[in-house]
Design a protein around this motif. Structure first.
Motif, short mmCIF file in Angstrom:
data_model
loop_
_atom_site.label_atom_id
_atom_site.label_comp_id
_atom_site.label_asym_id
_atom_site.label_seq_id
_atom_site.Cartn_x
_atom_site.Cartn_y
_atom_site.Cartn_z
N ARG A 230 -29.40 15.05 19.90
CA ARG A 230 -28.70 14.08 20.76
C ARG A 230 -27.82 13.25 19.58
O ARG A 230 -26.63 12.78 20.16
CB ARG A 230 -29.54 13.19 22.27
CG ARG A 230 -30.02 14.53 23.16
CD ARG A 230 -30.44 13.75 24.33
NE ARG A 230 -31.41 12.91 23.91
CZ ARG A 230 -32.65 13.34 24.18
NH1 ARG A 230 -32.67 14.49 24.38
NH2 ARG A 230 -34.15 11.80 23.32
N ASP A 231 -28.37 12.58 18.98
CA ASP A 231 -28.13 12.00 17.88
C ASP A 231 -27.01 12.08 17.55
O ASP A 231 -25.88 12.26 18.01
CB ASP A 231 -29.07 10.89 17.64
CG ASP A 231 -28.17 9.90 16.19
OD1 ASP A 231 -27.79 9.01 16.91
OD2 ASP A 231 -28.54 10.76 15.36
N ALA A 233 -25.42 14.81 18.31
CA ALA A 233 -24.02 15.68 19.70
C ALA A 233 -23.50 14.06 19.08
O ALA A 233 -22.16 14.11 19.62
CB ALA A 233 -24.56 15.52 20.56
N GLY A 234 -23.97 13.10 19.96
CA GLY A 234 -22.88 11.72 19.48
C GLY A 234 -22.44 12.12 18.42
O GLY A 234 -21.35 10.90 18.63
N ARG A 235 -22.71 12.20 17.10
CA ARG A 235 -21.43 11.49 16.03
C ARG A 235 -20.57 13.14 16.06
O ARG A 235 -20.12 12.83 14.91
CB ARG A 235 -22.53 11.78 15.03
CG ARG A 235 -23.55 9.95 14.90
CD ARG A 235 -24.30 10.29 13.75
NE ARG A 235 -25.79 9.59 14.36
CZ ARG A 235 -25.28 8.38 13.60
NH1 ARG A 235 -24.47 7.73 12.79
NH2 ARG A 235 -26.64 7.13 13.72
N GLY A 236 -20.74 13.89 17.38
CA GLY A 236 -19.66 14.85 16.74
C GLY A 236 -20.27 16.44 15.98
O GLY A 236 -19.85 16.99 15.50
N THR A 238 -23.08 19.65 16.62
CA THR A 238 -23.74 20.21 17.60
C THR A 238 -24.31 21.73 16.33
O THR A 238 -23.87 21.94 15.68
CB THR A 238 -22.75 20.56 18.84
OG1 THR A 238 -22.00 21.32 17.75
CG2 THR A 238 -21.83 19.21 19.38
#
Ligand code: SF4
Length: 250
Positions: A230-231, A233-236, A238
């Motif tokens: 999740r962390d 993903a929050g930084r782009g 995946t």
């Protein structure tokens, strides 16, 4: 950024990716998933990490599902692995950690590796460098198997027991509260006794990014890998696939 997520690392000689398929050296061969050095999250100090390939125990929540299939990974000569160990010792490594996968599924090759690693450390004047083995086998299962017992003859310490996702533990280097850290030699007792009950607020994890893959070394607690996803993903960043869930993420 689209990456693969895994739970091992790069080869100890600095080459990113899976362990090389090295069958040319004569002698015993170990089916290996990954080799990485130095690692710092699976045992004391800086270490060579060898992850074997193949595990039939299928613990629910296993973070290393990619090591289950015995047909995966690569055949690597013990002589080659011991060469990496020798180089690691020259670089000041404190020990060797064998994990998996299930090392006791390959008892003769494991015995050969530990026996050779023991001889090399003594020959290099590094008898202080310890040999640690992770196994999902329980102590009673090991004791009931002469082949498994013989395979661990040179191990200074073992960490035993299935991973149980429902029994998290703050104990260092263990994934669940049932798992036991057992020193087996005078060196093992000296080195591991201070850690038998040592806890950490958060487990130490090593994260490496190489060739589009994130490699995580250590024993994360339940939910930490998902939180990492999740962390990122929050930084782009995946994950295209990972090794701690059976299905691909896309
Ligand atoms: S013994 Fe280890 S590698 Fe095998 S399934 Fe259990 S946690 Fe995974």
């Amino acid at each position: 950024m689209d990456v693969r997520g895994g739970t091992a690392g790069e080869t100890a000689d600095g080459t990113a990716g899976k362990a090389p398929d090295v069958r040319d050296a004569p002698g015993p061969v170990l089916r290996v998933s990954q080799v990485l050095g130095p690692i710092t999250a699976l045992g004391p100090g800086r270490r060579l990490g060898v992850w074997v390939q193949g595990c039939p125990l299928a613990c629910a929540g296993c973070m290393s599902r990619h090591t289950w299939d015995p047909r995966g990974g690569r055949d690597v000569g013990v002589e080659r692995l011991v060469g990496l160990w020798h180089r690691g010792l020259a670089d000041g490594y404190d020990g060797l950690t064998v994990s998996g996968g299930e090392p006791l599924e390959q008892p003769e090759a494991l015995a050969a590796l530990l026996d050779a690693a023991d001889r090399v450390r003594r020959g290099a004047g590094r008898a202080d460098a310890d040999l640690l083995v992770y196994t999902g086998w329980e102590e009673a299962e090991i004791a009931a198997s002469p082949r498994a017992t013989a395979a661990l003859d040179r191990a200074d310490a073992v960490i035993t027991g299935r991973y149980r996702a429902g029994e998290p533990t703050p104990l260092v280097w263990r994934g669940s509260a049932n798992q036991r850290l057992i020193p087996r030699t005078p060196l093992g007792r000296r080195r591991y006794s201070p850690h038998l009950r040592r806890t950490a607020d958060r487990p130490e994890l090593q994260v490496r990014v190489t060739d589009g893959a994130v490699h995580i070394v250590g024993v994360p607690r339940p939910g930490e890998l998902s939180a990492l996803e999740r962390d990122l993903a929050g930084r782009g960043v995946t994950f295209r696939e990972n090794t701690w869930r059976p299905e691909k993420t896309s």
